[in-house]
Design an enzyme around this catalytic site. Structure first.
Site, PDB file in Angstrom:
ATOM      1  N   TYR A   1      -2.442  -0.509  10.547  1.00  0.00           N
ATOM      2  CA  TYR A   1      -2.588  -0.775   9.315  1.00  0.00           C
ATOM      3  C   TYR A   1      -1.111  -0.299   8.729  1.00  0.00           C
ATOM      4  O   TYR A   1      -0.595  -1.099   8.027  1.00  0.00           O
ATOM      5  CB  TYR A   1      -3.709  -0.186   8.586  1.00  0.00           C
ATOM      6  CG  TYR A   1      -3.920  -0.494   7.045  1.00  0.00           C
ATOM      7  CD1 TYR A   1      -4.281  -1.797   6.850  1.00  0.00           C
ATOM      8  CD2 TYR A   1      -3.323   0.525   6.085  1.00  0.00           C
ATOM      9  CE1 TYR A   1      -4.566  -2.022   5.230  1.00  0.00           C
ATOM     10  CE2 TYR A   1      -3.572   0.056   4.746  1.00  0.00           C
ATOM     11  CZ  TYR A   1      -4.018  -0.987   4.562  1.00  0.00           C
ATOM     12  OH  TYR A   1      -4.094  -1.390   3.010  1.00  0.00           O
TER      13      TYR A   1
ATOM     14  N   SER B   1       0.964  -1.313  -0.014  1.00  0.00           N
ATOM     15  CA  SER B   1      -0.063  -0.136   0.111  1.00  0.00           C
ATOM     16  C   SER B   1       0.825   1.218  -0.121  1.00  0.00           C
ATOM     17  O   SER B   1       2.133   1.172   0.667  1.00  0.00           O
ATOM     18  CB  SER B   1      -1.009   0.151   1.291  1.00  0.00           C
ATOM     19  OG  SER B   1      -1.501   1.155   1.426  1.00  0.00           O
TER      20      SER B   1
HETATM   21  P1  NDP Z   1     -11.277  -6.488   0.068  1.00  0.00           P
HETATM   22  O1  NDP Z   1     -11.701  -6.265   1.410  1.00  0.00           O
HETATM   23  O2  NDP Z   1     -12.110  -5.843  -1.057  1.00  0.00           O
HETATM   24  O3  NDP Z   1     -10.553  -7.831  -0.160  1.00  0.00           O
HETATM   25  C1  NDP Z   1      -9.949  -8.460   0.631  1.00  0.00           C
HETATM   26  C2  NDP Z   1      -9.751  -9.907   0.506  1.00  0.00           C
HETATM   27  O4  NDP Z   1      -9.025 -10.442   1.731  1.00  0.00           O
HETATM   28  C3  NDP Z   1     -10.954 -10.797   0.329  1.00  0.00           C
HETATM   29  O5  NDP Z   1     -10.919 -11.846  -0.841  1.00  0.00           O
HETATM   30  C4  NDP Z   1     -11.255 -11.414   1.709  1.00  0.00           C
HETATM   31  O6  NDP Z   1     -12.008 -12.615   1.614  1.00  0.00           O
HETATM   32  C5  NDP Z   1      -9.596 -11.712   2.017  1.00  0.00           C
HETATM   33  N1  NDP Z   1      -9.322 -11.913   3.513  1.00  0.00           N
HETATM   34  C6  NDP Z   1      -9.558 -10.703   4.596  1.00  0.00           C
HETATM   35  N2  NDP Z   1      -9.213 -11.489   5.567  1.00  0.00           N
HETATM   36  C7  NDP Z   1      -8.592 -12.840   5.259  1.00  0.00           C
HETATM   37  C8  NDP Z   1      -8.182 -13.760   5.898  1.00  0.00           C
HETATM   38  N3  NDP Z   1      -8.310 -13.873   7.276  1.00  0.00           N
HETATM   39  N4  NDP Z   1      -7.692 -14.975   5.467  1.00  0.00           N
HETATM   40  C9  NDP Z   1      -7.864 -15.008   3.944  1.00  0.00           C
HETATM   41  N5  NDP Z   1      -8.358 -14.143   3.193  1.00  0.00           N
HETATM   42  C10 NDP Z   1      -8.740 -13.066   3.744  1.00  0.00           C
HETATM   43  O7  NDP Z   1      -9.736  -5.657  -0.138  1.00  0.00           O
HETATM   44  P2  NDP Z   1      -9.075  -5.126  -1.434  1.00  0.00           P
HETATM   45  O8  NDP Z   1      -9.314  -5.993  -2.623  1.00  0.00           O
HETATM   46  O9  NDP Z   1      -9.370  -3.790  -1.650  1.00  0.00           O
HETATM   47  O10 NDP Z   1      -7.697  -5.185  -0.879  1.00  0.00           O
HETATM   48  C11 NDP Z   1      -6.804  -6.298  -1.364  1.00  0.00           C
HETATM   49  C12 NDP Z   1      -5.135  -5.928  -0.879  1.00  0.00           C
HETATM   50  O11 NDP Z   1      -4.844  -4.451  -1.291  1.00  0.00           O
HETATM   51  C13 NDP Z   1      -5.148  -5.732   0.871  1.00  0.00           C
HETATM   52  O12 NDP Z   1      -3.962  -6.458   1.218  1.00  0.00           O
HETATM   53  C14 NDP Z   1      -5.249  -4.338   1.006  1.00  0.00           C
HETATM   54  O13 NDP Z   1      -4.728  -3.825   2.154  1.00  0.00           O
HETATM   55  C15 NDP Z   1      -4.462  -3.764  -0.284  1.00  0.00           C
HETATM   56  N6  NDP Z   1      -4.709  -2.439  -0.711  1.00  0.00           N
HETATM   57  C16 NDP Z   1      -5.943  -2.008  -0.881  1.00  0.00           C
HETATM   58  C17 NDP Z   1      -6.089  -0.616  -1.099  1.00  0.00           C
HETATM   59  C18 NDP Z   1      -7.687  -0.129  -1.220  1.00  0.00           C
HETATM   60  O14 NDP Z   1      -7.824   1.152  -1.491  1.00  0.00           O
HETATM   61  N7  NDP Z   1      -8.580  -1.000  -1.667  1.00  0.00           N
HETATM   62  C19 NDP Z   1      -5.218   0.422  -1.072  1.00  0.00           C
HETATM   63  C20 NDP Z   1      -3.864  -0.265  -0.927  1.00  0.00           C
HETATM   64  C21 NDP Z   1      -3.584  -1.547  -0.474  1.00  0.00           C
HETATM   65  P3  NDP Z   1     -12.633 -13.410   2.846  1.00  0.00           P
HETATM   66  O15 NDP Z   1     -13.328 -12.315   3.453  1.00  0.00           O
HETATM   67  O16 NDP Z   1     -13.631 -14.227   1.889  1.00  0.00           O
HETATM   68  O17 NDP Z   1     -11.789 -14.019   3.456  1.00  0.00           O
END
Ligand code: NDP
Length: 261
Positions: A157, A144
């Site tokens: 975070y 990020s």
């Molecule tokens: P979302 O919340 O839309 O998706 C997150 C994903 O991670 C889901 O598929 C969720 O699936 C999975 N997840 C969450 N917790 C767990 C767990 N304990 N074990 C396994 N899977 C898990 O997030 P984004 O797509 O926005 O973000 C993806 C990545 O990008 C993250 O690392 C985030 O920090 C990073 N990021 C996002 C930004 C943004 O603005 N959106 C900016 C910068 C970085 P499920 O709940 O089914 O487990």
């Protein structure tokens, strides 16, 4: 068919049930890779695996909580038993949480470190041996711009995402001799369910409308827009390609110019 850049590559994407991870999985498949998809919720994974198979690639849907090392070990075993190895690992699973630092809940601190940092450690450790053995691998960590800058109310975070860069850089140095690259992608705000939840949360706390909050987030970028998941996915595919072998230990921003280092 022969010019697909990731043909015959086997990829694993964590956090693939929605958002950036789902888009990355589809982009890798589009580029020719077989893709194993993982997250905690099974139904969206099965649907995604079906879409990938319809594209003519192999896919596996493997539910796993990446904060649990036993589940991570089972995830790796399932993929390695089915495919005999893995070439591309995308550590994307993550979660955001915010709180002012005064009276910061310890659980939030531990949760942020577990889901955003320790998970990358567990998953990478589990999938690394076959990459070392075959002397080829790509590890791509979705970090990020919070890996490079600080902001108020997101200490946990931010600390977790800064940690991802430390891990990325050290591992990259250690794996040079095995022909494995390790890089981080650092997005700004991306239009995903995570950002939707963020917007709802800020709106509830401030009394602003969700539209106003969204505009505020957009205005944090010089391009005055959110990044799309497809932009993050395109860079992920590039880093997985043979042509990207000279790129390692890097943390590449996809943020419209917000952060310049
Ligand atoms: P979302 O919340 O839309 O998706 C997150 C994903 O991670 C889901 O598929 C969720 O699936 C999975 N997840 C969450 N917790 C767990 C767990 N304990 N074990 C396994 N899977 C898990 O997030 P984004 O797509 O926005 O973000 C993806 C990545 O990008 C993250 O690392 C985030 O920090 C990073 N990021 C996002 C930004 C943004 O603005 N959106 C900016 C910068 C970085 P499920 O709940 O089914 O487990």
């Amino acid at each position: 068919m022969t010019d697909l850049p990731l043909r015959n590559r086997r990829a694993v994407v964590t956090g693939a049930s929605r958002g950036i991870g789902r888009t990355i999985a589809l982009a890798l498949a589009e580029a020719g890779a077989d893709v194993a998809v993982s997250a905690r919720s099974q139904a969206p994974l099965e649907e995604l695996a079906g879409e990938i198979r319809e594209m003519g690639r192999r896919s596996l849907a493997v539910p796993c909580d990446v904060t649990d090392p036993e589940q991570v070990a089972r995830l790796a075993q399932t993929v390695l038993d089915a495919w005999g190895g893995v070439d591309i690992l995308v550590n994307n699973a993550g979660a955001a949480g915010s709180h002012k630092f005064l009276n910061h809940p310890d659980e939030l601190w531990h949760h942020m470190l577990a889901i955003n940092l320790t998970s990358v450690y567990y998953v990478t450790k589990a999938f690394l041996p076959p990459m070392v053995e075959q002397k080829w691998g790509r590890i791509i960590n979705i970090a990020s711009i919070a890996s490079k800058t600080g902001a108020k109310y997101i200490a946990a975070y931010t600390a977790s995402k800064h940690g991802v860069l430390g891990l990325t850089r050290s591992l990259a140095m250690e794996l040079v001799e095995h022909n494995i690259t390790v890089n981080a992608i650092c997005p700004g705000y991306v239009d995903t369910p995570m950002t939707e939840a963020n917007i709802a949360n800020i709106a509830a706390r401030t009394g602003m409308s969700p539209e106003q909050v969204r505009r505020t987030l957009e205005n944090m970028s010089p391009q005055k827009r959110l990044i799309t998941p497809e932009e993050v996915a395109a860079l992920t595919v590039y880093l997985a390609r043979e042509e990207a072998r000279g790129i390692t230990a890097q943390a590449i921003n996809v943020d419209g110019g917000t952060v310049q280092w």
